[in-house]
Scaffold this active site. Structure first.
Site, PDB file in Angstrom:
ATOM      1  N   VAL A 117     -10.250   1.471  -3.511  1.00  0.00           N
ATOM      2  CA  VAL A 117      -9.577   0.184  -3.376  1.00  0.00           C
ATOM      3  C   VAL A 117      -8.510   0.201  -2.282  1.00  0.00           C
ATOM      4  O   VAL A 117      -8.087   1.250  -1.822  1.00  0.00           O
ATOM      5  CB  VAL A 117      -8.944  -0.247  -4.728  1.00  0.00           C
ATOM      6  N   GLU A 118      -8.075  -0.997  -1.890  1.00  0.00           N
ATOM      7  CA  GLU A 118      -7.069  -1.206  -0.835  1.00  0.00           C
ATOM      8  C   GLU A 118      -7.455  -0.485   0.453  1.00  0.00           C
ATOM      9  O   GLU A 118      -6.633   0.141   1.115  1.00  0.00           O
ATOM     10  CB  GLU A 118      -5.674  -0.777  -1.311  1.00  0.00           C
ATOM     11  N   GLY A 119      -8.714  -0.575   0.812  1.00  0.00           N
ATOM     12  CA  GLY A 119      -9.218   0.086   2.008  1.00  0.00           C
ATOM     13  C   GLY A 119      -9.869   1.403   1.637  1.00  0.00           C
ATOM     14  O   GLY A 119      -9.183   2.342   1.224  1.00  0.00           O
ATOM     15  N   ARG A 163       0.830  -1.204   0.000  1.00  0.00           N
ATOM     16  CA  ARG A 163       0.000   0.000   0.000  1.00  0.00           C
ATOM     17  C   ARG A 163       0.866   1.258   0.000  1.00  0.00           C
ATOM     18  O   ARG A 163       0.392   2.342  -0.353  1.00  0.00           O
ATOM     19  CB  ARG A 163      -0.931  -0.021   1.214  1.00  0.00           C
ATOM     20  N   LEU A 179      -0.698   2.760  -5.046  1.00  0.00           N
ATOM     21  CA  LEU A 179      -1.671   3.842  -5.155  1.00  0.00           C
ATOM     22  C   LEU A 179      -1.059   5.226  -4.930  1.00  0.00           C
ATOM     23  O   LEU A 179      -1.371   6.157  -5.679  1.00  0.00           O
ATOM     24  CB  LEU A 179      -2.826   3.590  -4.195  1.00  0.00           C
TER      25      LEU A 179
END
Length: 825
Positions: free
Chosen positions: A500-502, A378, A382
């Site tokens: 996305v990704e949380g 992460r 992103l």
């Protein structure tokens, strides 16, 4: 006055000792010395004795362990255990999985800025730079984002082959397994550059190098698993995806309903112990083209084949696509950014235990694996994607705003547009620094759980703000899709990174401060561990040491907050140069404010704090902007403190300071226990809120940087694909800036002639003919104006299409009815 002198000495020494964090014994000795001096100098004896008694009542019980531990520490430990919020096993694993870097200093109230500035400057190796200048540049040249997003809804085969051949999927895989073995910084730079031309390409390359089979195998796979899969992943023989999210478990990944039952089954012609998996996953990037599927599920052993435990916990496995029972569903279509994404399902799919990552050692370790690796992945994909898009948007929009004219002026000269350009410039600078800082943390061997959440949330949120402002500035150029549009797809794709990704809402309100308050705080986690120590005597000793360290720390931060508020952070030692020293002093203030508010919130709210998401979100904003400002100051000094960058640095710092004061103000005004909120307001804002958003003059300078060729603009553009070519409309517009600036004096002369000389021609070419014939401009100047007209036309022109070109090709494959309509898909 003689009556007040001993008490003033008592208070001033206490404040001095608290500010400088002197030990209690030193405070007692200095105070006693001053009280003796007051006595000798004729202060009121009664007042001096009373002050001395107060000092003795405070110092003696606290300095003598035999008194302090049974009478103070033990009762407080009992109380602490009652208010200690319960930690689930998953929360405990998440806390233990992260490490603490400089963000821990930000919770101290007195950050060691020299430790930040002494960190090595992030730099690429010659091999990594060559990869960026070679294969990455070539892949960008191959990219036609319009064809990818509108025509193919996929990368063309030649690009897939190029990506695999050049090991883009193996950037993080070590060289001994056939990968490139790149640093996190190189990974960041590659994704940043690809994202500046196409988010589809950057996500396609980014996902295999983020959380997924490759990274999980590197850290937790057996040697046999590494030897088999890593070389195949590195050269593209295997395309990976990872299935975590499902319809009934999104952000709450620990509650996944997908399960595997331990049983016996057939695998490669032999009867082996394995698991029958039933799962339903969605939003899985690369699933439609993946050949190897990573899967998270909860593992059960109802028949005791592996032991006495029935629920074995979350486990991760690798599942070949061709495994019987695996169903890769049809594709999802994410907001006209058609990277490969889709569902994966299966019912009673059998896998042997050898397909569990780590084999039997990996059973039940899935959540730990995910928690440890998520903070690394992460940190890169992103934030780097956001950085590439924001930086590209900044430089291209600056050029556009200089070239595009309305009412005889470049649109960037209008103050309303300047405001948007200033926000674009300042936020792009901050995003770039923040994304690079988290990559550098990974390269230092950290597992930056809190910084990765900060970077993911703020880079993607600020990038969305940037693309919104870009759309406002470029107007029709942005809303008409086609090969000439450089921002429309980025606008459509911006919510994807937010989600996305949380999801960002969850990341801000639950994760940043929720983890940071425990993981980064210098005392809280130590106190929690001491309170849970089964050895009573050892627990009391540990708790005693940490508790009184914490109390001194809290008093210090209260004093520091009040002092910084009274002086507006203008007094005190700070590192940096003459320009940045004031910024470091401001960060000292907000670090003390955050530490004070965190302590008071945890003390007064206890376990209820985790449910106060608005308060947590606001305190998380303060921590985030402290970290972000640290990143921009670090970047500025790493680059040699260039004077040309001061405008961008100042805009980013003032914006963060303003956001921190807004967050602190909102937290205090809405604090659940109102009298406590009032008291903290007096300590934090004794003279009221003083910070303001970046002003107009600073904004004017920031906007001008984007619209003029200069070294600061070049540094901001570094690392994105600005090469002018047919497939890169943004790169072409950026390349026109210098030519447009060169032609402007001639253009002004020509326009003046049109108004004052009575040119009779109406079309542009005839006007130029007349101007040259009358010697109002030279033949060379005419060429400049013709070139300016050509580049302006390319800058502002939008696309148009025949109606059939806008229909999906598959539309024509459907049966046609007698009335000419087509059947539904």
């Amino acid at each position: 006055m003689s009556i007040l002198a001993p008490f003033l000495a008592f208070l001033l020494v206490g404040a001095f000792a608290a500010y400088h964090r002197l030990r209690l014994a030193y405070w007692a000795a200095i105070t006693a010395t001053l009280l003796v001096a007051c006595w000798l100098l004729g202060a009121n004896p009664t007042a001096t004795i009373i002050a001395a008694v107060i000092v003795a009542l405070i110092a003696l019980p606290l300095l003598i362990p035999a008194i302090r531990k049974p009478l103070i520490t033990a009762p407080l430990l009992t109380f602490y255990r009652k208010i200690l919020p319960p930690l689930s096993q998953t929360e405990r694993i998440a806390l233990e999985s992260g490490s603490v870097g400089f963000e821990g200093e930000l919770f101290s109230g007195d950050p060691d800025w020299n430790a930040l500035l002494s960190q090595p400057k992030p730099e690429l190796t010659a091999e990594e730079q060559a990869f960026l200048d070679g294969p990455v540049e070539e892949l960008c040249r191959m990219t036609n984002d319009w064809e990818i997003t509108h025509i193919h809804a996929d990368l063309p085969p030649a690009m897939w082959d190029f990506i695999k051949k050049n090991k883009f999927f193996g950037m993080i895989i070590p060289k001994e397994y056939g990968g490139l073995g790149f640093s996190a910084l190189a990974h960041h730079k590659v994704i940043q550059k690809l994202a500046s031309v196409s988010s589809v390409v950057s996500s396609t390359v980014g996902v295999p190098n983020s959380l997924g089979p490759g990274e999980l195998l590197m850290h937790y796979g057996t040697e046999a698993q590494k030897d088999h899969y890593l070389p195949r992943l590195a050269d593209g023989r295997e395309v990976p995806c990872f299935g975590l999210t499902g319809p009934f478990a999104g952000s709450d990944a620990t509650s996944i309903p997908d399960y595997g039952i331990v049983c016996e089954g057939d695998w490669d012609g032999a009867k082996v112990v394995g698991i029958k998996l039933t799962f339903d996953k969605r939003y899985i990037t690369l699933a439609p083209v993946a050949s190897i599927i990573g899967l998270a599920f909860r593992m059960y052993d109802p028949n005791g084949l592996l032991g006495d435990t029935r629920d074995l916990g979350i486990t991760l496995a690798l599942m070949p696509r061709e495994t019987p029972g695996v169903e890769v569903g049809r594709r999802h279509f994410p907001l006209n950014s058609p990277f490969q994404n889709g569902p994966v399902r299966g019912h009673e799919v059998f896998l042997p235990l050898s397909q569990i990552i780590g084999e039997e050692k990996g059973i039940g370790e899935g959540w730990r694996m995910l928690s440890e690796c998520l903070s690394i992945g992460r940190s890169i994909t992103l934030p780097s994607t956001a950085s590439g898009g924001a930086k590209m948007g900044a430089v291209v929009t600056g050029a556009y705003a200089r070239i595009r004219k309305q009412f005889g002026l470049s649109v960037g000269r209008f103050e309303g547009v300047e405001e948007a350009l200033a926000r674009i410039a300042g936020k792009a600078y901050a995003i770039s620094a923040l994304s690079q800082a988290t990559a550098a943390a990974v390269d230092r061997g950290e597992k930056p759980a809190v910084p990765s959440a900060i970077a993911k949330y703020h880079c993607t949120s600020m990038s969305r703000d940037v693309v919104k402002d870009v759309m406002d500035v470029v107007g029709g150029k942005g809303i008409i899709l086609g090969p000439r549009n450089f921002v429309g797809r980025a606008w459509q794709a911006s919510p994807i990174a937010i989600t996305v990704e949380g999801a960002n809402i969850m990341t801000r309100s639950l994760l940043i401060f929720g983890q940071g308050a425990i993981l980064c705080h210098p005392w809280v986690l130590k106190e929690m561990k001491a309170a849970q120590n089964p050895d009573v005597a050892a627990g009391i000793n540990e708790f005693d040491r940490n508790l009184f360290g914490h109390i001194g720390y809290a008093i210090s931060n209260a004093v520091r907050s009040f002092w910084f508020g009274l002086t507006s952070s203008r007094i005190g030692a700070a590192p940096g140069d003459d320009y940045t020293r004031r910024f470091f002093r401001k960060m000292d203030r907000y670090s003390a404010n955050l530490a004070l508010m965190a302590d008071i919130s945890m003390l007064t709210l206890g376990g209820k704090l985790k449910f106060k998401e608005s308060l947590s979100g606001r305190l998380g904003d303060v921590l985030s902007h402290l970290y972000m400002t640290s990143a921009v100051l670090k970047r500025y000094h790493d680059e040699g403190a260039p004077a040309a960058d001061r405008t961008l640095l100042a805009w980013a710092v003032h914006d963060s300071v303003h956001q921190m004061e807004l967050a602190l103000s909102a937290a205090l005004r809405n604090f659940p226990i109102r009298p406590i909120g009032w008291l903290m307001w007096a300590l934090i804002f004794p003279l009221g809120r003083r910070a303001h958003a970046p002003g107009d003059r600073l904004g004017h300078r920031a906007a001008a940087l984007l619209m003029t060729p200069n070294e600061a603009r070049d540094r901001l553009a570094s690392g994105v694909f600005t090469t002018p070519c047919e497939n890169n409309p943004g790169g072409r517009i950026d390349s026109y800036l210098a030519k447009a600036v060169l032609a402007e004096p001639v253009e002004r002369k020509f326009l003046k002639a049109l108004k004052t000389k009575g040119i009779e021609a109406l079309d542009f070419t005839s006007q130029l003919d007349e101007a040259v014939a009358e010697s109002w401009i030279t033949a060379e100047e005419r060429k400049l104006l013709e070139e300016l007209r050509a580049i302006t036309l390319d800058t502002i022109t939008v696309d148009d299409f025949d109606a059939h070109e806008l229909r999906a090709a598959s539309y024509y494959d459907r049966p046609q009815a007698s009335d000419g309509s087509r059947a539904a898909a």
